[in-house]
Design an enzyme around this catalytic site. Sequence first.
Site, PDB file in Angstrom:
ATOM      1  N   GLU A   1       0.826  -1.211   0.000  1.00  0.00           N
ATOM      2  CA  GLU A   1       0.000   0.000   0.000  1.00  0.00           C
ATOM      3  C   GLU A   1       0.863   1.266   0.000  1.00  0.00           C
ATOM      4  O   GLU A   1       0.511   2.268  -0.624  1.00  0.00           O
ATOM      5  CB  GLU A   1      -0.967  -0.047   1.187  1.00  0.00           C
TER       6      GLU A   1
ATOM      7  N   GLU B   1      -4.205  -9.142   3.638  1.00  0.00           N
ATOM      8  CA  GLU B   1      -5.038  -8.863   4.821  1.00  0.00           C
ATOM      9  C   GLU B   1      -6.226  -9.797   4.940  1.00  0.00           C
ATOM     10  O   GLU B   1      -6.613 -10.182   6.046  1.00  0.00           O
ATOM     11  CB  GLU B   1      -5.526  -7.407   4.786  1.00  0.00           C
TER      12      GLU B   1
HETATM   13  N1  CO8 Z   1       4.064  -7.296  12.022  1.00  0.00           N
HETATM   14  C1  CO8 Z   1       4.760  -7.612  13.141  1.00  0.00           C
HETATM   15  N2  CO8 Z   1       5.810  -8.453  13.122  1.00  0.00           N
HETATM   16  C2  CO8 Z   1       6.163  -9.000  11.948  1.00  0.00           C
HETATM   17  C3  CO8 Z   1       5.494  -8.703  10.752  1.00  0.00           C
HETATM   18  C4  CO8 Z   1       4.382  -7.806  10.816  1.00  0.00           C
HETATM   19  N3  CO8 Z   1       3.687  -7.459   9.738  1.00  0.00           N
HETATM   20  N4  CO8 Z   1       6.075  -9.396   9.750  1.00  0.00           N
HETATM   21  C5  CO8 Z   1       7.103 -10.097  10.326  1.00  0.00           C
HETATM   22  N5  CO8 Z   1       7.149  -9.868  11.642  1.00  0.00           N
HETATM   23  C6  CO8 Z   1       8.086 -10.440  12.614  1.00  0.00           C
HETATM   24  C7  CO8 Z   1       7.792 -11.906  12.879  1.00  0.00           C
HETATM   25  O1  CO8 Z   1       6.756 -12.054  13.828  1.00  0.00           O
HETATM   26  C8  CO8 Z   1       9.146 -12.383  13.393  1.00  0.00           C
HETATM   27  O2  CO8 Z   1       9.271 -12.000  14.740  1.00  0.00           O
HETATM   28  P1  CO8 Z   1      10.025 -13.001  15.787  1.00  0.00           P
HETATM   29  O3  CO8 Z   1      11.442 -13.057  15.276  1.00  0.00           O
HETATM   30  O4  CO8 Z   1       9.881 -12.304  17.084  1.00  0.00           O
HETATM   31  O5  CO8 Z   1       9.322 -14.312  15.676  1.00  0.00           O
HETATM   32  C9  CO8 Z   1      10.129 -11.556  12.596  1.00  0.00           C
HETATM   33  O6  CO8 Z   1       9.401 -10.424  12.066  1.00  0.00           O
HETATM   34  C10 CO8 Z   1      10.706 -12.319  11.430  1.00  0.00           C
HETATM   35  O7  CO8 Z   1       9.619 -12.820  10.664  1.00  0.00           O
HETATM   36  P2  CO8 Z   1       9.524 -14.333  10.154  1.00  0.00           P
HETATM   37  O8  CO8 Z   1      10.207 -15.241  11.104  1.00  0.00           O
HETATM   38  O9  CO8 Z   1       8.096 -14.610   9.843  1.00  0.00           O
HETATM   39  O10 CO8 Z   1      10.402 -14.204   8.828  1.00  0.00           O
HETATM   40  P3  CO8 Z   1      10.291 -15.053   7.505  1.00  0.00           P
HETATM   41  O11 CO8 Z   1      11.484 -14.681   6.694  1.00  0.00           O
HETATM   42  O12 CO8 Z   1      10.051 -16.499   7.788  1.00  0.00           O
HETATM   43  O13 CO8 Z   1       8.952 -14.494   6.762  1.00  0.00           O
HETATM   44  C11 CO8 Z   1       7.445 -12.765   5.985  1.00  0.00           C
HETATM   45  C12 CO8 Z   1       8.906 -13.173   6.303  1.00  0.00           C
HETATM   46  C13 CO8 Z   1       6.967 -13.560   4.754  1.00  0.00           C
HETATM   47  C14 CO8 Z   1       7.457 -11.283   5.682  1.00  0.00           C
HETATM   48  C15 CO8 Z   1       6.547 -13.112   7.186  1.00  0.00           C
HETATM   49  O14 CO8 Z   1       7.126 -12.544   8.350  1.00  0.00           O
HETATM   50  C16 CO8 Z   1       5.152 -12.577   7.064  1.00  0.00           C
HETATM   51  O15 CO8 Z   1       4.333 -13.179   6.387  1.00  0.00           O
HETATM   52  N6  CO8 Z   1       4.840 -11.456   7.745  1.00  0.00           N
HETATM   53  C17 CO8 Z   1       3.515 -10.900   7.819  1.00  0.00           C
HETATM   54  C18 CO8 Z   1       3.158 -10.219   6.526  1.00  0.00           C
HETATM   55  C19 CO8 Z   1       1.728  -9.707   6.552  1.00  0.00           C
HETATM   56  O16 CO8 Z   1       0.800 -10.466   6.682  1.00  0.00           O
HETATM   57  N7  CO8 Z   1       1.561  -8.387   6.411  1.00  0.00           N
HETATM   58  C20 CO8 Z   1       0.282  -7.743   6.416  1.00  0.00           C
HETATM   59  C21 CO8 Z   1       0.017  -7.163   7.768  1.00  0.00           C
HETATM   60  S1  CO8 Z   1      -1.590  -6.410   7.887  1.00  0.00           S
HETATM   61  C22 CO8 Z   1      -1.376  -4.904   7.150  1.00  0.00           C
HETATM   62  O17 CO8 Z   1      -0.370  -4.609   6.574  1.00  0.00           O
HETATM   63  C23 CO8 Z   1      -2.506  -3.984   7.233  1.00  0.00           C
HETATM   64  C24 CO8 Z   1      -2.049  -2.542   7.004  1.00  0.00           C
HETATM   65  C25 CO8 Z   1      -3.157  -1.615   6.776  1.00  0.00           C
HETATM   66  C26 CO8 Z   1      -4.073  -1.495   7.927  1.00  0.00           C
HETATM   67  C27 CO8 Z   1      -4.731  -0.185   7.922  1.00  0.00           C
HETATM   68  C28 CO8 Z   1      -6.106  -0.225   8.593  1.00  0.00           C
HETATM   69  C29 CO8 Z   1      -6.037   0.088  10.031  1.00  0.00           C
END
Ligand code: CO8
Length: 261
Positions: free
Chosen positions: A115, A135
């Site tokens: 976004e 999302e």
């Molecule tokens: N928020 C918080 N923490 C996150 C996020 C996130 N979006 N993405 C990754 N992290 C954290 C993980 O929890 C992890 O933390 P920890 O080491 O403490 O376990 C750390 O970052 C590393 O992540 P991964 O171990 O998962 O790393 P990978 O390399 O295996 O995977 C990915 C990387 C593919 C990016 C994976 O982390 C992932 O899928 N993340 C989430 C992505 C996602 O779903 N994003 C959408 C979020 S919702 C959103 O964006 C809405 C915005 C608009 C809202 C407006 C209306 C209010």
Amino acid sequence: MSENVILSEVSGHVGLLTINRPKVHNALSTLVLLELERAFIALEKDPEVRVIVFTGAGEKAFVAGGDLAEMISRDGITHYQEFAEDIHRVFRRIEVSDKPTIAAVNGYALGGGTELLLSLDIRLLADNAELALPEIGLGVFPGAGGTQRMIRQVPPCIAKELMFSGRRFKAEEALRIGLVNRVVPNAELLNEAMGLAAQIAEKSPLVLKLMKRALRDGINMPMEAALAHEQAMIGLAFDTQDAQEGMAAFLEKRKANFKGR
Ligand code: CO8
């Protein structure tokens, strides 16, 4: 939190903003968002800065979306509304800025990351970049302008499939559907983005500003009104030192030195 979540640098006429939370793939917390707004406005107000580049810290991510730990921990609807207001204000401010913006997407740009990209003028992707509006799979809404910008920027059937499925798609697909400008090797991404920014920054900043206004306002007008709006911008552009300098430089076979006046 004492961590510097947004890094801001200026090189020549180019500003570079780096979202700096690599441990969580540069997820956008409220703090990150507000710091991004503050840093962006500072670059916008800096008369030396003519183009602004956005990237993410670390090897893997541009922005992995809204900070899910923060999103789940707050009181549902109120927090969502507040966050939505903040994120809409910040992304819109960036989108309608008079200064051109470039995304250097160095990995995952998911949810709020896609976004943010949708709010920037020009998009360069590293070959390892992956985009998505995931999302729907989290039971939340792509509410950082995602539904409204995606539907306006790619064919509706493609926008709908991406939003309804939430699936991740790679850089080459983003290029094929016309969502981004180029895909480059990851190691060359920042150089490419800064080089393109420097190239744009050599042009008249005044005309860039007027062009951004003409494009921003004209796109929502009927054609006749849009052309009249363009005509007003032409008038403003011609009556300037930059116009004199640009045309004189061509005739004198030298490089123009634009001042933005
Ligand atoms: N928020 C918080 N923490 C996150 C996020 C996130 N979006 N993405 C990754 N992290 C954290 C993980 O929890 C992890 O933390 P920890 O080491 O403490 O376990 C750390 O970052 C590393 O992540 P991964 O171990 O998962 O790393 P990978 O390399 O295996 O995977 C990915 C990387 C593919 C990016 C994976 O982390 C992932 O899928 N993340 C989430 C992505 C996602 O779903 N994003 C959408 C979020 S919702 C959103 O964006 C809405 C915005 C608009 C809202 C407006 C209306 C209010």
